[in-house]
Design a protein around this motif. Structure first.
Motif, PDB file in Angstrom:
ATOM      1  N   GLY A  16     108.974  -4.440  10.380  1.00  0.00           N
ATOM      2  CA  GLY A  16     107.978  -5.149   9.588  1.00  0.00           C
ATOM      3  C   GLY A  16     108.403  -6.589   9.375  1.00  0.00           C
ATOM      4  O   GLY A  16     108.368  -7.414  10.292  1.00  0.00           O
ATOM      5  N   ARG A  17     108.885  -6.863   8.150  1.00  0.00           N
ATOM      6  CA  ARG A  17     109.089  -8.245   7.703  1.00  0.00           C
ATOM      7  C   ARG A  17     109.850  -9.150   8.666  1.00  0.00           C
ATOM      8  O   ARG A  17     109.446 -10.294   8.882  1.00  0.00           O
ATOM      9  CB  ARG A  17     109.783  -8.230   6.331  1.00  0.00           C
ATOM     10  N   HIS A  77     102.022   6.469   8.850  1.00  0.00           N
ATOM     11  CA  HIS A  77     102.956   5.590   8.122  1.00  0.00           C
ATOM     12  C   HIS A  77     103.033   6.042   6.666  1.00  0.00           C
ATOM     13  O   HIS A  77     102.047   6.505   6.093  1.00  0.00           O
ATOM     14  CB  HIS A  77     102.481   4.137   8.203  1.00  0.00           C
ATOM     15  N   SER A 109     113.610  -1.865   7.065  1.00  0.00           N
ATOM     16  CA  SER A 109     114.519  -2.986   6.788  1.00  0.00           C
ATOM     17  C   SER A 109     115.434  -3.313   7.966  1.00  0.00           C
ATOM     18  O   SER A 109     116.597  -3.667   7.775  1.00  0.00           O
ATOM     19  CB  SER A 109     115.343  -2.722   5.522  1.00  0.00           C
ATOM     20  N   GLU A 145     111.189   6.530   9.761  1.00  0.00           N
ATOM     21  CA  GLU A 145     111.094   5.441   8.797  1.00  0.00           C
ATOM     22  C   GLU A 145     111.353   5.995   7.399  1.00  0.00           C
ATOM     23  O   GLU A 145     110.410   6.460   6.731  1.00  0.00           O
ATOM     24  CB  GLU A 145     109.702   4.814   8.851  1.00  0.00           C
TER      25      GLU A 145
HETATM   26  C1  PEP Z   1     107.583  -0.464   7.767  1.00  0.00           C
HETATM   27  O1  PEP Z   1     107.022  -0.586   6.682  1.00  0.00           O
HETATM   28  O2  PEP Z   1     107.196   0.370   8.581  1.00  0.00           O
HETATM   29  C2  PEP Z   1     108.715  -1.314   8.070  1.00  0.00           C
HETATM   30  C3  PEP Z   1     109.492  -0.975   9.064  1.00  0.00           C
HETATM   31  O3  PEP Z   1     108.852  -2.423   7.268  1.00  0.00           O
HETATM   32  P1  PEP Z   1     110.152  -3.325   7.058  1.00  0.00           P
HETATM   33  O4  PEP Z   1     110.782  -3.581   8.414  1.00  0.00           O
HETATM   34  O5  PEP Z   1     109.624  -4.581   6.449  1.00  0.00           O
HETATM   35  O6  PEP Z   1     111.062  -2.572   6.163  1.00  0.00           O
END
Ligand code: PEP
Length: 258
Positions: A236-237, A96, A215, A168
């Motif tokens: 993530g969030r 990551h 995101s 990512e």
């Molecule tokens: C991540 O950090 O791998 C991620 C996908 O976070 P987010 O969906 O919050 O952007």
């Protein structure tokens, strides 16, 4: 038809109580999901055993956020593949961008971890991504393909389909990130697929699962999942709330209705 993968990493969030309530809240939705939707969750290490005991591993796969490439020994603070297996883990997230940026993860250690995971029958979920500068310089594809090729160095033909790759973009993930458009995401996914074709041939390349993360939200998930080379999303969030995760599952399920 390939499965649609819907996964979340909690990063360094939640406690035992909120982990338990998340698992309880998503349980029914996970069980109801079409078998062609593959849910997975990646909690922090201390909650792995707890989650393994509460979730149905047939319905939702359990992952860890990192591991050492060694089986055991004087590696203080590290966790071995064997320990993860003991805890009921089947997926291990590797590389990551937060680990690359803050904890010294390199392309070389990513490769060592991928090989160790495969040796022990764990599914490596390898994260690759371009920085904002690389995007500005128009070298996103070169950067990501390079990361993919090094991550897969020495991975044989019959093992590469056990690897999951997650694109990512560093500029897309976390607070302040801007999600990639479906076109931006698909362009890089297509380049990853082409690199896999170059190394492993079309049939094998087509079987490798490619996820998009950065995101992802309840508005853009559907169009991202519609892209030819996006086999799922890594979130993530939006997925830390059980309701968000359940909604993502239902978006994936809706793709299979017709
Ligand atoms: C991540 O950090 O791998 C991620 C996908 O976070 P987010 O969906 O919050 O952007």
């Amino acid at each position: 038809m390939k499965k649609i993968w819907i996964g979340t990493s909690w990063k360094m969030n939640k406690d035992a109580a909120s982990a338990a309530s998340w698992a309880a809240a998503v349980e029914q939705a996970v069980e109801r999901s079409d078998g062609r939707v593959q849910p997975f969750v990646i909690p922090p290490f201390p909650y792995l055993s707890q989650m393994a005991q509460t979730i149905n591993a047939e319905a939702i796969q359990l992952g860890a956020q990192n591991m050492c490439w060694q089986d055991s020994g004087a590696f203080t603070g590290e966790v071995s593949p064997l320990m993860l297996k003991d805890c009921g883990v089947s997926i291990v997230e590797i590389g990551h961008s937060e680990r690359r940026a803050m904890f010294g993860e390199t392309d070389n250690t990513v490769n060592l971890k991928v090989l160790a995971a495969l040796k022990h029958g764990l599914t490596p979920l390898v994260c690759v991504g371009d920085t904002a500068d690389e995007k500005k310089w128009s070298v996103s594809v070169e950067s990501v393909v390079r990361q993919v090729k090094i991550a897969l160095f020495d991975v044989p033909f019959d093992k590469v389909t056990d690897v999951i790759l997650a694109y990512e973009p560093v500029w897309a993930i976390g607070e302040g990130g801007t999600p990639a458009t479906k076109e931006e995401a698909e362009t890089v996914h297509r380049a990853i697929r082409d690199a896999l074709v170059e190394c492993y041939g079309q049939e094998t390349a087509d079987s490798v699962v490619l996820l998009y993360g950065g995101s992802v939200n309840l508005t853009n998930a559907s169009e991202l999942l519609d892209q030819v080379n996006i086999d799922g999303v890594f979130v993530g969030r939006t997925a830390w709330d059980a309701e968000g995760y359940v909604e993502l599952l239902s978006i994936a399920n809706s793709k299979l209705e017709h």
